[in-house]
Design a protein around this motif. Structure first.
Motif, PDB file in Angstrom:
ATOM      1  N   SER A 150      -5.428 -14.935  -0.662  1.00  0.00           N
ATOM      2  CA  SER A 150      -5.153 -13.491  -0.745  1.00  0.00           C
ATOM      3  C   SER A 150      -4.402 -12.992   0.492  1.00  0.00           C
ATOM      4  N   TYR A 151      -4.697 -13.598   1.649  1.00  0.00           N
ATOM      5  CA  TYR A 151      -4.030 -13.258   2.913  1.00  0.00           C
ATOM      6  C   TYR A 151      -2.533 -13.573   2.813  1.00  0.00           C
ATOM      7  N   TYR A 152      -2.220 -14.797   2.391  1.00  0.00           N
ATOM      8  CA  TYR A 152      -0.806 -15.204   2.275  1.00  0.00           C
ATOM      9  C   TYR A 152      -0.088 -14.443   1.169  1.00  0.00           C
ATOM     10  N   THR A 153      -0.780 -14.209   0.064  1.00  0.00           N
ATOM     11  CA  THR A 153      -0.169 -13.476  -1.068  1.00  0.00           C
ATOM     12  C   THR A 153       0.227 -12.066  -0.643  1.00  0.00           C
ATOM     13  N   ALA A 154      -0.676 -11.381   0.071  1.00  0.00           N
ATOM     14  CA  ALA A 154      -0.404 -10.017   0.532  1.00  0.00           C
ATOM     15  C   ALA A 154       0.815  -9.989   1.450  1.00  0.00           C
ATOM     16  N   ILE A 155       0.902 -10.960   2.363  1.00  0.00           N
ATOM     17  CA  ILE A 155       2.024 -11.019   3.305  1.00  0.00           C
ATOM     18  C   ILE A 155       3.348 -11.204   2.570  1.00  0.00           C
ATOM     19  N   ILE A 156       3.373 -12.155   1.640  1.00  0.00           N
ATOM     20  CA  ILE A 156       4.617 -12.452   0.911  1.00  0.00           C
ATOM     21  C   ILE A 156       5.049 -11.267   0.037  1.00  0.00           C
ATOM     22  N   VAL A 157       4.102 -10.685  -0.706  1.00  0.00           N
ATOM     23  CA  VAL A 157       4.420  -9.550  -1.585  1.00  0.00           C
ATOM     24  C   VAL A 157       4.902  -8.350  -0.763  1.00  0.00           C
ATOM     25  N   PHE A 158       4.187  -8.043   0.319  1.00  0.00           N
ATOM     26  CA  PHE A 158       4.542  -6.914   1.178  1.00  0.00           C
ATOM     27  C   PHE A 158       5.940  -7.093   1.774  1.00  0.00           C
ATOM     28  N   THR A 159       6.223  -8.302   2.257  1.00  0.00           N
ATOM     29  CA  THR A 159       7.536  -8.594   2.857  1.00  0.00           C
ATOM     30  C   THR A 159       8.653  -8.434   1.829  1.00  0.00           C
ATOM     31  N   LEU A 160       8.454  -8.953   0.624  1.00  0.00           N
ATOM     32  CA  LEU A 160       9.472  -8.865  -0.428  1.00  0.00           C
ATOM     33  C   LEU A 160       9.713  -7.424  -0.876  1.00  0.00           C
ATOM     34  N   LEU A 161       8.643  -6.649  -1.000  1.00  0.00           N
ATOM     35  CA  LEU A 161       8.786  -5.255  -1.420  1.00  0.00           C
ATOM     36  C   LEU A 161       9.544  -4.435  -0.371  1.00  0.00           C
ATOM     37  N   THR A 162       9.218  -4.661   0.906  1.00  0.00           N
ATOM     38  CA  THR A 162       9.909  -3.944   1.985  1.00  0.00           C
ATOM     39  C   THR A 162      11.375  -4.375   2.060  1.00  0.00           C
ATOM     40  N   LEU A 163      11.593  -5.678   1.895  1.00  0.00           N
ATOM     41  CA  LEU A 163      12.964  -6.217   1.915  1.00  0.00           C
ATOM     42  C   LEU A 163      13.818  -5.588   0.819  1.00  0.00           C
ATOM     43  N   SER A 164      13.217  -5.334  -0.337  1.00  0.00           N
ATOM     44  CA  SER A 164      13.987  -4.828  -1.483  1.00  0.00           C
ATOM     45  C   SER A 164      14.635  -3.473  -1.187  1.00  0.00           C
ATOM     46  N   TYR A 165      13.873  -2.530  -0.569  1.00  0.00           N
ATOM     47  CA  TYR A 165      14.504  -1.231  -0.310  1.00  0.00           C
ATOM     48  C   TYR A 165      15.352  -1.257   0.969  1.00  0.00           C
ATOM     49  N   ALA A 166      15.059  -2.191   1.882  1.00  0.00           N
ATOM     50  CA  ALA A 166      15.902  -2.344   3.080  1.00  0.00           C
ATOM     51  C   ALA A 166      17.288  -2.855   2.688  1.00  0.00           C
ATOM     52  N   ILE A 167      17.318  -3.793   1.770  1.00  0.00           N
ATOM     53  CA  ILE A 167      18.580  -4.354   1.278  1.00  0.00           C
ATOM     54  C   ILE A 167      19.412  -3.278   0.567  1.00  0.00           C
ATOM     55  N   LYS A 168      18.738  -2.371  -0.101  1.00  0.00           N
ATOM     56  CA  LYS A 168      19.426  -1.337  -0.876  1.00  0.00           C
ATOM     57  C   LYS A 168      20.304  -0.440   0.013  1.00  0.00           C
ATOM     58  N   GLY A 169      19.769  -0.023   1.156  1.00  0.00           N
ATOM     59  CA  GLY A 169      20.512   0.957   1.953  1.00  0.00           C
ATOM     60  C   GLY A 169      20.754   0.623   3.402  1.00  0.00           C
ATOM     61  N   GLY A 170      20.236  -0.517   3.894  1.00  0.00           N
ATOM     62  CA  GLY A 170      20.447  -0.883   5.300  1.00  0.00           C
ATOM     63  C   GLY A 170      19.799   0.113   6.241  1.00  0.00           C
ATOM     64  N   LEU A 171      20.511   0.480   7.319  1.00  0.00           N
ATOM     65  CA  LEU A 171      19.961   1.396   8.320  1.00  0.00           C
ATOM     66  C   LEU A 171      19.778   2.801   7.740  1.00  0.00           C
ATOM     67  N   SER A 172      20.624   3.197   6.784  1.00  0.00           N
ATOM     68  CA  SER A 172      20.460   4.501   6.113  1.00  0.00           C
ATOM     69  C   SER A 172      19.114   4.552   5.405  1.00  0.00           C
ATOM     70  N   SER A 173      18.805   3.486   4.690  1.00  0.00           N
ATOM     71  CA  SER A 173      17.539   3.388   3.962  1.00  0.00           C
ATOM     72  C   SER A 173      16.367   3.383   4.944  1.00  0.00           C
ATOM     73  N   SER A 174      16.523   2.638   6.035  1.00  0.00           N
ATOM     74  CA  SER A 174      15.464   2.522   7.040  1.00  0.00           C
ATOM     75  C   SER A 174      15.128   3.882   7.640  1.00  0.00           C
ATOM     76  N   ILE A 175      16.150   4.632   8.038  1.00  0.00           N
ATOM     77  CA  ILE A 175      15.920   5.931   8.676  1.00  0.00           C
ATOM     78  C   ILE A 175      15.414   6.962   7.665  1.00  0.00           C
ATOM     79  N   PHE A 176      15.934   6.927   6.464  1.00  0.00           N
ATOM     80  CA  PHE A 176      15.482   7.852   5.414  1.00  0.00           C
ATOM     81  C   PHE A 176      13.995   7.633   5.107  1.00  0.00           C
ATOM     82  N   THR A 177      13.603   6.377   4.925  1.00  0.00           N
ATOM     83  CA  THR A 177      12.195   6.082   4.615  1.00  0.00           C
ATOM     84  C   THR A 177      11.295   6.314   5.830  1.00  0.00           C
ATOM     85  N   ASP A 178      11.854   6.173   7.042  1.00  0.00           N
ATOM     86  CA  ASP A 178      11.086   6.455   8.264  1.00  0.00           C
ATOM     87  C   ASP A 178      10.553   7.885   8.258  1.00  0.00           C
ATOM     88  N   VAL A 179      11.384   8.823   7.811  1.00  0.00           N
ATOM     89  CA  VAL A 179      10.980  10.236   7.800  1.00  0.00           C
ATOM     90  C   VAL A 179       9.790  10.428   6.848  1.00  0.00           C
TER      91      VAL A 179
END
Length: 444
Positions: A150-179
């Motif tokens: 469950s520890y490894y599964t959570a890490i992999i799923v969390f990383t992939l989900l975060t990567l998906s929206y980071a890939i979508k917009g780059g730094l624009s996406s990062s700063i927008f979601t930061d707010v």
């Protein structure tokens, strides 16, 4: 439903919402410089982005634990690192307005040459590499014991989900979601503090009396944090990337506000640890307090960890992408930028499947980069190129003296935890500055 199922719902739902809301980057300026609709981030947006990108899962876990160990002094000591924003904001303002530099790499190339940039790049790549596993490990620990499925599964799923929206917009996406993440963090923190202060036997008097203002009980760390604040921010591209995307005045104002508000956030979060101390709780402060108040508060604390870890992780992906594509000029295209994000996500996750020794061996400590202090603080002074290598090398040596615990005890003048950290940094910063200027004095 069990707590774990609720945690999965929080991780997946929050990530999908952020993916849906994130802007899609169609241009390289939007992807690498967060220039959306020909507008750069304003003071409010940039300040929020700076704060939440630094209030990562590891840091608020540390803040709570220091509150447990040292009381209020522990929180204040850890908040000392937020002086980094003020130092960076003022120095970057000068570098941009007086020096005319467009990035850290531009400054280092013009002053010390491409080889110096190579050394600096190596340091910050390791920093970014560390950011991935150090944050996802905290998330994994909320889903299961270290090493469990469950520890490894959570890490992999969390990383992939975060990567998906980071890939979508780059730094624009990062700063927008930061707010969004900053607003969420603030609301969740208020809920936790309200819950804690609603307990009859806990009040401000308990907070004030929770620690002792002595070197042994927290001030060693406080002064070490202050010293490191003059070098620490410059090896963190998550912070430095945000110093060159808005106007110099907006940037300076944002960094100064982030210094003050970030420190306040850390101190407030450390009160969770202070409460744990007054109740005699042991272990991970945030987890134990969550358990003590029941499922709802535990889930709120978990959600704070998810929010803060995601904000740092998406910033790490975008910073690594910009580093390779723009700063090093390896391929300034959207495809290359997105592939770079995938690469750091994979490389940063691999160490998690190895033992703790592997992880500690890959860590660049704050002490190892104190050699950056004279390079940026005295940026306008003309020095030979060798000054860069002497200062950086000296900092790394002092860092290893601390890591391997071989620093002479005769040079440590205080007692208690973090005494070695403080004095290694005191002697280290003195030595780095001296070695930086020696070649200049010889040349004269």
């Amino acid at each position: 439903m069990s707590t774990e199922i609720w945690q999965w719902i929080l991780v997946i739902a929050s990530s999908l919402i952020l993916f849906a809301l994130s802007p899609y980057a169609k241009t390289t300026t939007s992807f690498f410089k967060a220039n959306h609709n020909k507008k750069s981030p304003n003071v409010l947006v940039l300040t929020g982005s700076l704060i939440i990108s630094w209030i990562f899962a590891k840091s608020i876990t540390n803040a709570a634990n220091l509150g447990l160990d040292f009381g209020l002094v522990g929180g204040v000591a850890y908040a000392g690192y937020y002086l980094s924003f003020a130092v960076a904001g003022l120095l970057f303002y000068q570098l941009r307005t007086k020096g005319g530099f467009t990035s850290i790499h531009d400054f280092l190339t013009s002053k010390f040459g491409k080889k110096a940039v190579g050394v600096f790049t190596f340091l910050i790549i390791i920093r970014l590499f560390n950011e991935v596993w150090s944050n996802t490990m905290v998330i994994g620990s909320y889903f299961g014991e270290t090493g469990s499925t469950s520890y490894y599964t959570a890490i992999i799923v969390f990383t992939l989900l975060t990567l998906s929206y980071a890939i979508k917009g780059g730094l624009s996406s990062s700063i927008f979601t930061d707010v969004i993440q900053m607003v969420l963090f603030s609301v969740l923190l208020i809920i936790i503090l309200y819950t804690i202060f609603s307990v009859e036997n806990f009040n401000t008097k308990d907070i004030v009396n929770s620690g002792t203002w002595s070197f042994e009980l927290g001030l060693n760390l406080f002064f070490a944090a202050i010293i490191q604040s003059f070098s620490y921010p410059f090896h963190d591209p998550v912070l430095t990337d945000r110093a060159f995307i808005s106007s110099p005045k907006v940037t300076r104002k944002s960094f100064l506000w982030a210094s003050l508000l970030g420190a306040i956030c850390i101190i407030l979060f450390s009160l969770i640890g202070v409460y744990a101390q007054t109740q005699g709780l042991k272990g991970q402060a945030a987890v134990e307090v969550g358990k003590a108040f029941g499922v709802v508060v535990l889930l709120v604390i978990n959600f704070i960890m998810i929010t803060s870890a995601a904000s740092t992780l998406d910033s790490t992906f975008s910073s690594f992408s910009k580093l390779l594509a723009v700063d090093l000029g390896l391929g300034k295209s959207l495809t290359f930028g997105r592939l770079a994000m995938v690469a750091i996500a994979v490389l940063g996750t691999i160490p998690i499947f190895f033992n703790a020794e592997i992880l500690s061996a890959t860590t660049i400590s704050g002490t190892m980069v104190i050699g950056l202090t004279p390079i940026f603080v005295f940026w306008s002074y003309k020095v030979p190129k060798i000054s860069f290598y002497l200062s950086i090398g000296c900092g790394i040596i002092f860092g290893f003296l601390l890591v391997f615990k071989v620093f002479p005890e005769a040079l440590i003048f205080t007692k208690g935890r973090y005494a070695d950290l403080l004095w290694v940094n005191v002697w280290g910063i003195f030595s780095c500055n001296l070695l930086y200027f020696v070649p200049r004095w010889i040349k004269q």
